[in-house]
Design a protein around this motif. Structure first.
Motif, PDB file in Angstrom:
ATOM      1  N   GLY A  19       0.819  -1.213   0.000  1.00 57.93           N
ATOM      2  CA  GLY A  19       0.000   0.000   0.000  1.00 57.93           C
ATOM      3  C   GLY A  19       0.848   1.257   0.000  1.00 57.93           C
ATOM      4  O   GLY A  19       0.548   2.231  -0.694  1.00 57.93           O
ATOM      5  N   ALA A  20       1.939   1.244   0.783  1.00 59.33           N
ATOM      6  CA  ALA A  20       2.833   2.402   0.830  1.00 59.33           C
ATOM      7  C   ALA A  20       3.485   2.632  -0.528  1.00 59.33           C
ATOM      8  O   ALA A  20       3.568   3.772  -0.998  1.00 59.33           O
ATOM      9  N   LEU A  21       3.921   1.553  -1.171  1.00 51.67           N
ATOM     10  CA  LEU A  21       4.526   1.697  -2.503  1.00 51.67           C
ATOM     11  C   LEU A  21       3.530   2.242  -3.521  1.00 51.67           C
ATOM     12  O   LEU A  21       3.885   3.074  -4.357  1.00 51.67           O
ATOM     13  N   ALA A  22       2.288   1.794  -3.435  1.00 50.67           N
ATOM     14  CA  ALA A  22       1.258   2.307  -4.347  1.00 50.67           C
ATOM     15  C   ALA A  22       1.042   3.808  -4.120  1.00 50.67           C
ATOM     16  O   ALA A  22       0.889   4.569  -5.079  1.00 50.67           O
ATOM     17  N   LEU A  23       1.048   4.230  -2.855  1.00 47.22           N
ATOM     18  CA  LEU A  23       0.868   5.653  -2.554  1.00 47.22           C
ATOM     19  C   LEU A  23       2.062   6.474  -3.034  1.00 47.22           C
ATOM     20  O   LEU A  23       1.899   7.588  -3.543  1.00 47.22           O
ATOM     21  N   VAL A  24       3.267   5.922  -2.893  1.00 50.59           N
ATOM     22  CA  VAL A  24       4.461   6.615  -3.387  1.00 50.59           C
ATOM     23  C   VAL A  24       4.404   6.722  -4.910  1.00 50.59           C
ATOM     24  O   VAL A  24       4.744   7.763  -5.479  1.00 50.59           O
ATOM     25  N   ASP A  25       3.950   5.661  -5.577  1.00 50.49           N
ATOM     26  CA  ASP A  25       3.820   5.707  -7.039  1.00 50.49           C
ATOM     27  C   ASP A  25       2.897   6.838  -7.484  1.00 50.49           C
ATOM     28  O   ASP A  25       3.148   7.494  -8.490  1.00 50.49           O
ATOM     29  N   LYS A  26       1.830   7.089  -6.716  1.00 55.59           N
ATOM     30  CA  LYS A  26       0.893   8.165  -7.066  1.00 55.59           C
ATOM     31  C   LYS A  26       1.541   9.547  -6.939  1.00 55.59           C
ATOM     32  O   LYS A  26       1.074  10.503  -7.552  1.00 55.59           O
ATOM     33  N   GLN A  28       4.609  10.277  -7.917  1.00 58.20           N
ATOM     34  CA  GLN A  28       5.590  10.489  -8.978  1.00 58.20           C
ATOM     35  C   GLN A  28       5.088  11.400 -10.087  1.00 58.20           C
ATOM     36  O   GLN A  28       5.818  12.276 -10.550  1.00 58.20           O
ATOM     37  N   GLU A  29       3.862  11.220 -10.529  1.00 54.62           N
ATOM     38  CA  GLU A  29       3.345  12.011 -11.651  1.00 54.62           C
ATOM     39  C   GLU A  29       3.250  13.501 -11.322  1.00 54.62           C
ATOM     40  O   GLU A  29       3.760  14.326 -12.076  1.00 54.62           O
ATOM     41  N   PRO A  30       2.638  13.899 -10.191  1.00 57.51           N
ATOM     42  CA  PRO A  30       2.592  15.340  -9.922  1.00 57.51           C
ATOM     43  C   PRO A  30       3.976  15.945  -9.686  1.00 57.51           C
ATOM     44  O   PRO A  30       4.243  17.077 -10.092  1.00 57.51           O
ATOM     45  N   ILE A  31       4.867  15.186  -9.068  1.00 58.15           N
ATOM     46  CA  ILE A  31       6.218  15.701  -8.856  1.00 58.15           C
ATOM     47  C   ILE A  31       6.926  15.856 -10.194  1.00 58.15           C
ATOM     48  O   ILE A  31       7.606  16.865 -10.428  1.00 58.15           O
ATOM     49  N   ALA A  32       6.749  14.896 -11.089  1.00 57.55           N
ATOM     50  CA  ALA A  32       7.357  14.991 -12.420  1.00 57.55           C
ATOM     51  C   ALA A  32       6.819  16.190 -13.195  1.00 57.55           C
ATOM     52  O   ALA A  32       7.541  16.800 -13.990  1.00 57.55           O
ATOM     53  N   GLY A  87      -1.006  13.150  -0.074  1.00 52.70           N
ATOM     54  CA  GLY A  87      -0.443  11.887  -0.549  1.00 52.70           C
ATOM     55  C   GLY A  87       0.823  11.505   0.196  1.00 52.70           C
ATOM     56  O   GLY A  87       1.036  10.338   0.535  1.00 52.70           O
ATOM     57  N   ILE A  88       1.667  12.487   0.467  1.00 48.43           N
ATOM     58  CA  ILE A  88       2.897  12.233   1.226  1.00 48.43           C
ATOM     59  C   ILE A  88       2.539  11.771   2.634  1.00 48.43           C
ATOM     60  O   ILE A  88       3.111  10.807   3.151  1.00 48.43           O
ATOM     61  N   LYS A  89       1.575  12.437   3.243  1.00 48.41           N
ATOM     62  CA  LYS A  89       1.154  12.070   4.601  1.00 48.41           C
ATOM     63  C   LYS A  89       0.569  10.660   4.624  1.00 48.41           C
ATOM     64  O   LYS A  89       0.869   9.865   5.528  1.00 48.41           O
ATOM     65  N   ALA A  90      -0.242  10.320   3.638  1.00 50.75           N
ATOM     66  CA  ALA A  90      -0.846   8.984   3.578  1.00 50.75           C
ATOM     67  C   ALA A  90       0.225   7.903   3.415  1.00 50.75           C
ATOM     68  O   ALA A  90       0.169   6.858   4.071  1.00 50.75           O
ATOM     69  N   ALA A  91       1.218   8.158   2.565  1.00 50.73           N
ATOM     70  CA  ALA A  91       2.316   7.194   2.381  1.00 50.73           C
ATOM     71  C   ALA A  91       3.095   7.029   3.678  1.00 50.73           C
ATOM     72  O   ALA A  91       3.455   5.911   4.065  1.00 50.73           O
ATOM     73  N   TRP A  92       3.362   8.141   4.360  1.00 52.88           N
ATOM     74  CA  TRP A  92       4.094   8.082   5.629  1.00 52.88           C
ATOM     75  C   TRP A  92       3.318   7.270   6.665  1.00 52.88           C
ATOM     76  O   TRP A  92       3.897   6.429   7.371  1.00 52.88           O
TER      77      TRP A  92
END
Length: 118
Positions: A19-26, A28-32, A87-92
């Motif tokens: 789940g954390a990896l999926a949230l981190v993947d999300k 990537q696009e806005p940061i890119a 999103g960062i908070k959810a991944a954390w």
């Protein structure tokens, strides 16, 4: 493994890490795309000091997208920046859950996840 409890904790660890990896993947696009509180689109992101940019005579963000007070104890920002922060908070939080799961698995094997002190 030591009993059903350790096996269940290991399954939960796997799920939380996935789940954390999926949230981190999300993220990537806005940061890119350059979504950032420091980008030109959010230069008016000053709600930490109180008030929206327009209230202080500062220029609004691109397209008149003035920052918002998030009301969540963190700086405001454009909706995209707020979404990125969420999103960062959810991944954390998911990583914190995984850490707790790993601690449980380690205890089941009479070990620890902490590094020894030098």
């Amino acid at each position: 493994m030591h009993g059903k409890g350790a096996a269940e904790d290991l399954r939960k660890l796997d799920s939380d890490l996935g789940g954390a990896l999926a949230l981190v993947d999300k993220l990537q696009e806005p940061i890119a795309r350059g979504v950032s509180p420091k980008s030109a689109d959010t230069r008016a992101d000053n709600t930490m000091l109180g008030g929206a940019a327009a209230d202080r005579g500062m220029p609004p963000g691109k397209g008149g997208d003035v920052t918002h007070d998030s009301g969540r104890g963190q700086r405001g920002g454009t909706p995209e920046v707020q979404q990125l922060r969420d999103g960062i908070k959810a991944a954390w939080e998911r990583l914190e859950q995984a850490k707790g799961d790993l601690d449980k698995v380690a205890r089941a094997f009479d070990t620890t996840t902490r590094l020894p002190e030098p």
